[in-house]
Design an enzyme around this catalytic site. Structure first.
Site, PDB file in Angstrom:
ATOM      1  N   LYS A 174       0.835  -1.203   0.000  1.00 57.93           N
ATOM      2  CA  LYS A 174       0.000   0.000   0.000  1.00 57.93           C
ATOM      3  C   LYS A 174       0.875   1.261   0.000  1.00 57.93           C
ATOM      4  CE  LYS A 174      -3.807  -2.550   2.002  1.00 57.93           C
ATOM      5  NZ  LYS A 174      -4.540  -3.024   3.176  1.00 57.93           N
TER       6      LYS A 174
ATOM      7  N   ASP B 195     -11.474   2.234   3.654  1.00 62.13           N
ATOM      8  CA  ASP B 195     -11.775   0.795   3.559  1.00 62.13           C
ATOM      9  C   ASP B 195     -13.282   0.549   3.412  1.00 62.13           C
ATOM     10  OD1 ASP B 195      -9.653  -1.079   3.646  1.00 62.13           O
ATOM     11  OD2 ASP B 195      -9.236  -0.580   5.743  1.00 62.13           O
TER      12      ASP B 195
ATOM     13  N   GLN C 196      -5.084  -1.787   9.359  1.00 60.25           N
ATOM     14  CA  GLN C 196      -4.928  -3.128   8.772  1.00 60.25           C
ATOM     15  C   GLN C 196      -5.532  -4.181   9.699  1.00 60.25           C
ATOM     16  OE1 GLN C 196      -3.711  -3.612   5.655  1.00 60.25           O
ATOM     17  NE2 GLN C 196      -4.132  -5.794   5.815  1.00 60.25           N
TER      18      GLN C 196
HETATM   19  N1  GUN Z   1      -7.080  -7.258   5.882  1.00 59.55           N
HETATM   20  C1  GUN Z   1      -7.370  -8.024   4.814  1.00 59.55           C
HETATM   21  N2  GUN Z   1      -7.909  -7.268   3.816  1.00 59.55           N
HETATM   22  C2  GUN Z   1      -7.960  -6.014   4.288  1.00 59.55           C
HETATM   23  C3  GUN Z   1      -8.414  -4.779   3.723  1.00 59.55           C
HETATM   24  O1  GUN Z   1      -8.910  -4.698   2.593  1.00 59.55           O
HETATM   25  N3  GUN Z   1      -8.284  -3.689   4.520  1.00 59.55           N
HETATM   26  C4  GUN Z   1      -7.776  -3.762   5.787  1.00 59.55           C
HETATM   27  N4  GUN Z   1      -7.715  -2.637   6.492  1.00 59.55           N
HETATM   28  N5  GUN Z   1      -7.355  -4.878   6.320  1.00 59.55           N
HETATM   29  C5  GUN Z   1      -7.446  -6.002   5.573  1.00 59.55           C
END
Ligand code: GUN
Length: 299
Positions: free
Chosen positions: A53, A120, A97
């Protein structure tokens, strides 16, 4: 061979468009979109996702801030950090996350993110807005899947879409997107899960089958309809002594078994994964534009 749905290629196109939009924002308004990524603990897969990211932010020109927090942090401390990010003028998107360590109250953390910075789309307010068909922003992986289909010339309208997996991150929000009365959606959607009976019968009637259950190679040829489209959302680590790292990433679909029966299929890696990150960039840029005044970029 089927048509390979190339998420890497589509994500590069989207990131190119975003890079141009970000540079225009800087040039014309002196605004730089900012994303804060919060990582608690040392889950190896989460570390990899977070670094991907950050890399994408650098590619697109988005300012990024990484907050690495010790495993033993309290819910209250984490919420305090998020509240300070909610107030920060440099930050337009906040991503915590997941998964969080077991002692942390995940819902409390998710609900502390300002819905306007919730890139998200995990906040209950945004989940509700999505379900009623008036979204503030779209969740990254489900939106990435929809864009991947559309940009590969596959329109889900009127088709039977079967989703495997009812997670809050993929299955349920993807259902919400694809069942809407709107262009690029309008699908008949069936959501299957671990208690579904006659799973094979249902998956075999899918025009588009989307697997998001986290079970390596779960989908076999006898579960898919001939000439259908298969999207693989799985990213499962399986031991592989021949691989440098001692493991490899495989999808929820047995690609080799399924490939000769289907019309199109997304691979793992190189399918949905890069699209999720491109959509995160898009949400961050759009969140920045709406927080600072201006029009949205793209659909
Ligand atoms: N953990 C697995 N997929 C995701 C996601 O799309 N966003 C976040 N914040 N955590 C994750």
């Amino acid at each position: 061979m089927p048509f390979i749905i190339d998420g890497k290629k589509v994500s590069l196109q989207i990131k190119d468009e975003l890079r141009a939009a970000v540079s225009a924002l800087k040039r014309e308004k002196n605004i730089v979109p900012g994303l804060a990524v919060v990582l608690v603990g040392s889950n190896p897969a989460s570390k990899v996702y977070v670094s991907m990211k950050e890399k994408a932010c650098a590619e697109v020109g988005v300012y990024s801030e990484k907050h690495l927090i010790g495993e033993d942090v309290s819910t209250e401390k984490l919420v305090e950090l998020i509240k300070s990010l909610n107030k920060s003028g440099k930050i337009h998107g906040i991503l915590v996350q997941l998964p969080l360590p077991g002692h942390i109250k995940e819902e409390q953390v998710i609900e502390s993110v300002s819905p306007l910075k919730d890139v998200d789309c995990f906040h209950p307010y945004n989940v509700g807005r999505l379900l009623i068909g008036d979204p503030v922003m779209l969740p990254c992986t489900p939106a990435g899947i929809q864009q991947l289909l559309l940009k590969s010339g596959i329109n889900p309208e009127g088709r039977h879409v079967v989703i495997l997996g009812r997670s809050n991150i993929v299955g349920k929000p993807l259902f919400s997107i694809l069942c809407q009365k709107s262009a690029g959606a309008n699908a008949t959607v069936t959501l299957c899960h671990s208690r579904t009976q006659n799973m094979k019968e249902i998956t075999s009637s899918a025009d588009i089958l989307i697997a998001a259950i986290g079970k390596p190679h779960f989908v076999k040829a006898d579960m898919v309809k001939a000439g259908s489209v298969v999207i693989d959302v799985g990213t499962n680590r399986v031991d592989d002594k021949t691989a440098e790292k001692g493991y490899k990433i495989v999808g929820d679909v047995d690609f080799e078994d399924v490939k000769n029966k289907v019309k199109a299929i997304s691979p793992v890696p190189g399918g949905v994964g890069p699209m999720t990150i491109a959509m995160l960039m898009k949400n961050t840029v759009n969140a920045c534009i709406s927080q600072t005044g201006g029009g949205n970029q793209g659909e």
